[in-house]
Every structure is written in C-alpha cells, then in structure tokens.
Design a protein around this motif. Structure first.
Motif, PDB file in Angstrom:
ATOM      1  N   THR A 157       0.827  -1.200   0.000  1.00 19.20           N
ATOM      2  CA  THR A 157       0.000   0.000   0.000  1.00 19.20           C
ATOM      3  C   THR A 157       0.868   1.259   0.000  1.00 19.20           C
ATOM      4  O   THR A 157       1.853   1.342   0.747  1.00 19.20           O
ATOM      5  CB  THR A 157      -0.920   0.035   1.237  1.00 19.20           C
ATOM      6  OG1 THR A 157      -1.792  -1.098   1.199  1.00 19.20           O
ATOM      7  CG2 THR A 157      -1.753   1.305   1.280  1.00 19.20           C
ATOM      8  N   VAL A 158       0.499   2.224  -0.821  1.00 24.40           N
ATOM      9  CA  VAL A 158       1.205   3.507  -0.847  1.00 24.40           C
ATOM     10  C   VAL A 158       0.506   4.454   0.119  1.00 24.40           C
ATOM     11  O   VAL A 158      -0.694   4.709  -0.002  1.00 24.40           O
ATOM     12  CB  VAL A 158       1.244   4.104  -2.262  1.00 24.40           C
ATOM     13  CG1 VAL A 158       1.859   5.505  -2.238  1.00 24.40           C
ATOM     14  CG2 VAL A 158       2.027   3.195  -3.200  1.00 24.40           C
ATOM     15  N   VAL A 159       1.249   4.946   1.084  1.00 24.86           N
ATOM     16  CA  VAL A 159       0.706   5.865   2.075  1.00 24.86           C
ATOM     17  C   VAL A 159       1.365   7.225   1.899  1.00 24.86           C
ATOM     18  O   VAL A 159       2.451   7.346   1.322  1.00 24.86           O
ATOM     19  CB  VAL A 159       0.932   5.350   3.511  1.00 24.86           C
ATOM     20  CG1 VAL A 159       0.357   3.952   3.681  1.00 24.86           C
ATOM     21  CG2 VAL A 159       2.413   5.355   3.864  1.00 24.86           C
ATOM     22  N   GLY A 160       0.703   8.238   2.398  1.00 19.75           N
ATOM     23  CA  GLY A 160       1.246   9.592   2.305  1.00 19.75           C
ATOM     24  C   GLY A 160       1.500  10.164   3.686  1.00 19.75           C
ATOM     25  O   GLY A 160       0.551  10.456   4.427  1.00 19.75           O
ATOM     26  N   PHE A 161       2.766  10.305   4.043  1.00 24.02           N
ATOM     27  CA  PHE A 161       3.098  10.887   5.339  1.00 24.02           C
ATOM     28  C   PHE A 161       2.849  12.389   5.294  1.00 24.02           C
ATOM     29  O   PHE A 161       3.384  13.097   4.438  1.00 24.02           O
ATOM     30  CB  PHE A 161       4.560  10.606   5.691  1.00 24.02           C
ATOM     31  CG  PHE A 161       4.850   9.164   5.988  1.00 24.02           C
ATOM     32  CD1 PHE A 161       4.178   8.497   7.005  1.00 24.02           C
ATOM     33  CD2 PHE A 161       5.786   8.463   5.246  1.00 24.02           C
ATOM     34  CE1 PHE A 161       4.441   7.164   7.288  1.00 24.02           C
ATOM     35  CE2 PHE A 161       6.059   7.134   5.518  1.00 24.02           C
ATOM     36  CZ  PHE A 161       5.380   6.476   6.544  1.00 24.02           C
ATOM     37  N   THR A 162       2.045  12.868   6.229  1.00 20.98           N
ATOM     38  CA  THR A 162       1.678  14.279   6.271  1.00 20.98           C
ATOM     39  C   THR A 162       2.099  14.956   7.573  1.00 20.98           C
ATOM     40  O   THR A 162       2.013  16.178   7.686  1.00 20.98           O
ATOM     41  CB  THR A 162       0.163  14.447   6.133  1.00 20.98           C
ATOM     42  OG1 THR A 162      -0.491  13.712   7.196  1.00 20.98           O
ATOM     43  CG2 THR A 162      -0.328  13.918   4.792  1.00 20.98           C
ATOM     44  N   ARG A 163       2.530  14.153   8.543  1.00 26.72           N
ATOM     45  CA  ARG A 163       2.907  14.678   9.853  1.00 26.72           C
ATOM     46  C   ARG A 163       4.198  14.016  10.319  1.00 26.72           C
ATOM     47  O   ARG A 163       4.562  12.944   9.855  1.00 26.72           O
ATOM     48  CB  ARG A 163       1.798  14.426  10.887  1.00 26.72           C
ATOM     49  CG  ARG A 163       0.445  15.026  10.535  1.00 26.72           C
ATOM     50  CD  ARG A 163      -0.587  14.729  11.606  1.00 26.72           C
ATOM     51  NE  ARG A 163      -0.235  15.329  12.892  1.00 26.72           N
ATOM     52  CZ  ARG A 163      -0.500  16.579  13.235  1.00 26.72           C
ATOM     53  NH1 ARG A 163      -1.145  17.372  12.384  1.00 26.72           N
ATOM     54  NH2 ARG A 163      -0.143  17.060  14.417  1.00 26.72           N
ATOM     55  N   GLY A 164       4.869  14.675  11.275  1.00 29.83           N
ATOM     56  CA  GLY A 164       6.058  14.093  11.861  1.00 29.83           C
ATOM     57  C   GLY A 164       7.344  14.603  11.229  1.00 29.83           C
ATOM     58  O   GLY A 164       7.353  15.538  10.426  1.00 29.83           O
ATOM     59  N   ARG A 165       8.438  13.959  11.605  1.00 33.14           N
ATOM     60  CA  ARG A 165       9.773  14.384  11.194  1.00 33.14           C
ATOM     61  C   ARG A 165       9.918  14.367   9.676  1.00 33.14           C
ATOM     62  O   ARG A 165       9.781  13.331   9.027  1.00 33.14           O
ATOM     63  CB  ARG A 165      10.811  13.478  11.844  1.00 33.14           C
ATOM     64  CG  ARG A 165      12.230  13.849  11.526  1.00 33.14           C
ATOM     65  CD  ARG A 165      13.212  12.877  12.157  1.00 33.14           C
ATOM     66  NE  ARG A 165      14.521  12.983  11.522  1.00 33.14           N
ATOM     67  CZ  ARG A 165      15.473  12.071  11.638  1.00 33.14           C
ATOM     68  NH1 ARG A 165      15.268  10.992  12.376  1.00 33.14           N
ATOM     69  NH2 ARG A 165      16.629  12.236  11.015  1.00 33.14           N
ATOM     70  N   ALA A 166      10.196  15.522   9.099  1.00 32.66           N
ATOM     71  CA  ALA A 166      10.269  15.657   7.642  1.00 32.66           C
ATOM     72  C   ALA A 166      11.375  14.804   7.048  1.00 32.66           C
ATOM     73  O   ALA A 166      11.177  14.109   6.043  1.00 32.66           O
ATOM     74  CB  ALA A 166      10.457  17.121   7.263  1.00 32.66           C
TER      75      ALA A 166
END
Length: 292
Positions: A157-166
């Motif tokens: 699954t492809v997820v999109g990180f939007t929060r947390g350590r860049a």
C-alpha cells in the motif's frame, strides 16, 4: 571467525571509516515519527512530483519556473526524489536556493554505509540533510502542506506521510528497495513507492485535491539509443505503472531530459534547464490551472 566477531569487526571498521549506520532497523516511534493523517483542509491545487533518481533534478527546474510565474500550490505530493525536492520547496526555501543545493550537493553526502544490514546503504544521511535544511520543522508545520509517498512493504500500500519528522518521511519515500535499507515506523517497514506508484496523483486525489499538476521525471523510453535494449522492459513497466496516474492529472509535464541519467554537475544543470524550459512553455495552461 564466528559470526559475532565478524559483525563486531565490521562495526568497528564502519565506525573508523565514518559515514555509516549501525541501526538501520530501528523502529521509529513517538510523537516525531511520521504518520499518514488527513490534511487540515482539502487542497485546491496539488503539485505532484514523481520518482526518477537523478532524473528527478528536473523537479528543481520546474519549481524554479513556477516561482518565476508567481504560482503556488495548496499541497505538494512527492515520491522518492520528488519527495526530497518537494519538501525543500514546501519548507519555504527559495527556488534559487533549492537549485544551489541540488548543484552543490554530493551524492556521497546523503549515503550511509549499512554494514550490518542486507542493503548496502542507509538513507539516514538524506534524513539528516532534509532536517537541517527545513530547520527540523515537522511536516505539518511547513508553510505548504507536504505529503511524502512511501510504500508499506507488508502489503504494498502507498501511504502519504503528512505529519512528523520531515527528514525521516523523505528517507522512507526515497528508500529504493534492494539498495537502501527500508525505514521502520511504528512497527511497519516503508520504502520507495517507485515500484507501486511512481507518480502519486491518486494519492493527491484521495486527499481531496481538485486540480493536479503532475511532473513525470521518468526516462523517455521512445528515445532509447542503441545499447539500451536490456533496459526496455524495465522502462515499459515504469510507463505502465505511471499511466493510470498520468491520466488523472489536469496538467502533465514530462520534460525532455533524454534517456541516460547521470550525477555530474553538468548533467544536473542540463536536466534542471529542461524542467525550467518545459514549465515556462506551459505558462498559460499553468496560470489557468492555478486561477481562482
């Protein structure tokens, strides 16, 4: 020599040489660990930057031209090198400075030898570089919302990180399978989305984006020169993976960057220039896309 002594010797050698990591499988947890969370509001215009390895320097030329045109997105979504360039721009770093970073950086600065893992390298150097450039701000506090696309290895699954350590989010997005150690976040292992969704337009749409500018940084397989036959199937597979997302973009840029890729400064300049020219050539359509 038994296995334990051999690993200890490798670890000691790595420490002596520097530029290494001894905990590639560390599980990142806690408040700073990247997470895929809904955006605060549905974005109107999304910029989507695809994967492409060194060809991804084309994104630098694109953001340079977009800045000159006075255009800005409501969100940036990036895969692999697209996540790297996108995060720098989302952090408010001027396009000219992003270009300077792209031209001056040395690839070895972003690599860490991974002596204890199956993959030869770790991308922890990428994480450190990004965190320094964005002044250690987490993704959710950047001036422009940023989404780093990564593949969850358990199920693809492809997820999109939007929060947390860049930096850690970019490291996960750029962890090329078989070359870079995957990144473990809250018990799940993540890697580059290139083999699943190299141009994550569907991810942008799933976040509510109304209009999408997509930048395809893949090779122009139709221009493959003699001697490139062995790469043809790989090129065609990449095109098949890219096609569904390219079709969903309101405007697709696929700058002519030739076929062969490289890492020399001259190559980077040429690719950046190609992205810049193609973007300016589409100025009228780009202004219409961003119009209220």
């Amino acid at each position: 020599m038994d296995g334990g002594r051999r690993r200890a010797l490798l670890a000691g050698t790595a420490l002596a040489l520097g530029g290494c990591t001894l905990d590639p499988d560390r599980d990142h947890r806690g408040a700073g660990a990247p997470e895929a969370a809904p955006l605060a509001s549905a974005p109107r215009v999304a910029w989507v930057f695809g994967s492409g390895g060194p060809r991804g320097f084309v994104h630098v030329g694109v953001v340079k031209a977009l800045a000159e045109l006075g255009l800005a997105p409501d969100v940036i979504v990036g895969a692999s090198v697209g996540a790297l360039v996108g995060t720098l721009r989302a952090a408010g770093i001027a396009a000219a400075d992003v270009e300077a970073l792209a031209l001056d950086m040395q690839p070895w600065q972003l690599l860490r030898w991974n002596p204890l893992g199956r993959e030869r390298f770790s991308g922890s150097g990428i994480a450190a570089f990004v965190d320094e450039q964005v002044q250690h701000k987490p993704l959710q506090t950047l001036p422009v919302p940023m989404v780093c696309a990564a593949q969850r290895l358990r199920d693809g699954t492809v997820v999109g990180f939007t929060r947390g350590r860049a930096g850690l989010a970019v490291q996960a997005a750029a962890a090329i399978p078989g070359r870079f150690a995957p990144v473990t976040i809250r018990g799940e292992r993540y890697a580059d989305a290139d083999l699943r969704m190299p141009l994550p337009v569907r991810l942008a749409r799933s976040l509510g984006a109304e209009r999408v500018l997509a930048v395809d940084a893949s090779a122009h397989e139709e221009r493959a020169p003699p001697g490139a036959e062995e790469y043809r199937e790989s090129d065609l597979h990449k095109r098949r993976l890219t096609a569904p997302d390219a079709a969903l973009a309101d405007l697709l840029l696929h700058p002519d960057i030739g076929y062969w890729a490289g890492i020399s400064r001259n190559y980077r300049q040429r690719v950046i220039a190609a992205g810049y020219r193609e973007t300016l050539a589409q100025a009228a359509r780009l202004r219409a896309l961003h119009a209220a």
